[in-house]
Design an enzyme around this catalytic site. Structure first.
Site, PDB file in Angstrom:
ATOM      1  CE1 TYR A   1      -3.936  -2.104   5.622  1.00 39.80           C
ATOM      2  CE2 TYR A   1      -3.383   0.087   4.786  1.00 39.80           C
ATOM      3  CZ  TYR A   1      -3.736  -1.244   4.562  1.00 39.80           C
ATOM      4  OH  TYR A   1      -3.875  -1.695   3.264  1.00 39.80           O
TER       5      TYR A   1
ATOM      6  CB  SER B   1      -0.879   0.005   1.256  1.00 35.86           C
ATOM      7  OG  SER B   1      -1.582   1.228   1.389  1.00 35.86           O
TER       8      SER B   1
END
Length: 233
Positions: A149, A135
């Site tokens: 995250y 990501s």
């Protein structure tokens, strides 16, 4: 030459499902890791090229069992696309040990176990491919709520580079694909951005297909893609 075979985790929806369909349409055989395996509608015309496996990323034995089952079905593994992942939108202060452990287990340890389980098969052809869905949150931390995250996704990118180093001489190439907002259930849970303004799963599938199709001499370590302009990653 036999058809190529890809293992795809998180294949029931989103990026994993789109990638599975893209590779299938291009002639690949696909082994789909899903919590609750269901034959996709797009595969019903040629189910011999589809293998379903009840994959639970938290099960420490699942990777070995899946790799053995897929190898038994198709006789080879040419690519691994690790797409399964979770997000717990809490700051590093708020998140509990159990929640952080769960996120690391699914986002980091599970793809590491899959790579290890597929390693020998990936090296057999001299051009095995691994794609880890990381990501842009693994490249920078843009908010406190995404911080935990981001920690897990920074680790995914580190894992990708470590696998790239470990397998390079065997022809194994590993790429960390780093998207921003993608029109999936995960993005919908954290953003009010309209889905049609986000990167589409089908476009990421095209990127992944391109990356695994490149020759050994055109290896890509990281691939960043975003739906919006950022000054830096």
């Amino acid at each position: 030459m036999s058809r190529k075979v890809a293992l795809i985790s998180g294949a029931s929806r989103g990026i994993g499902a789109a990638t599975a369909q893209s590779l299938f349409n291009a002639g690949w055989a696909v082994s789909l890791g899903m919590r609750q395996p269901v034959m996709p509608g797009w595969a019903e015309t040629d189910t011999d090229r589809v293998h379903l496996f009840p994959y639970d990323a938290t099960d420490k034995n699942a990777a070995d069992n899946w790799a053995k089952a897929a190898s038994g079905q198709f006789g080879q593994i040419d690519a691994l696309i690790a797409s399964a992942g979770i997000m717990i939108p809490k700051t590093p202060i708020e998140i509990s040990d159990a929640e952080m452990t769960e996120m690391l287990e699914i986002n980091v340890h599970a793809p590491r176990r899959l790579a290890a389980a597929c390693w020998e098969a990936l090296g057999a052809s001299g051009r095995g491919r691994i794609i880890l869905l990381a990501s842009l949150s693994g490249k920078r931390v843009k908010s406190a709520m995404a911080g935990s995250y981001s920690m897990s996704k920074f680790a995914v990118i580190g894992l990708s580079h470590a696998l790239r180093q470990a397998g390079f001489d065997q022809g194994i190439r590993c790429t960390a694909v780093c998207p921003g907002f993608v029109a999936t259930d995960m993005a919908a849970s954290i953003s009010d951005r309209a889905p049609n303004t986000m990167t589409q799963p089908e476009d990421l599938a095209r990127v992944i297909h391109m990356l695994i199709d490149l020759p050994n001499e055109a290896s890509v370590a990281e691939f960043a893609v975003n739906c919006q302009l950022e000054e830096r990653y």
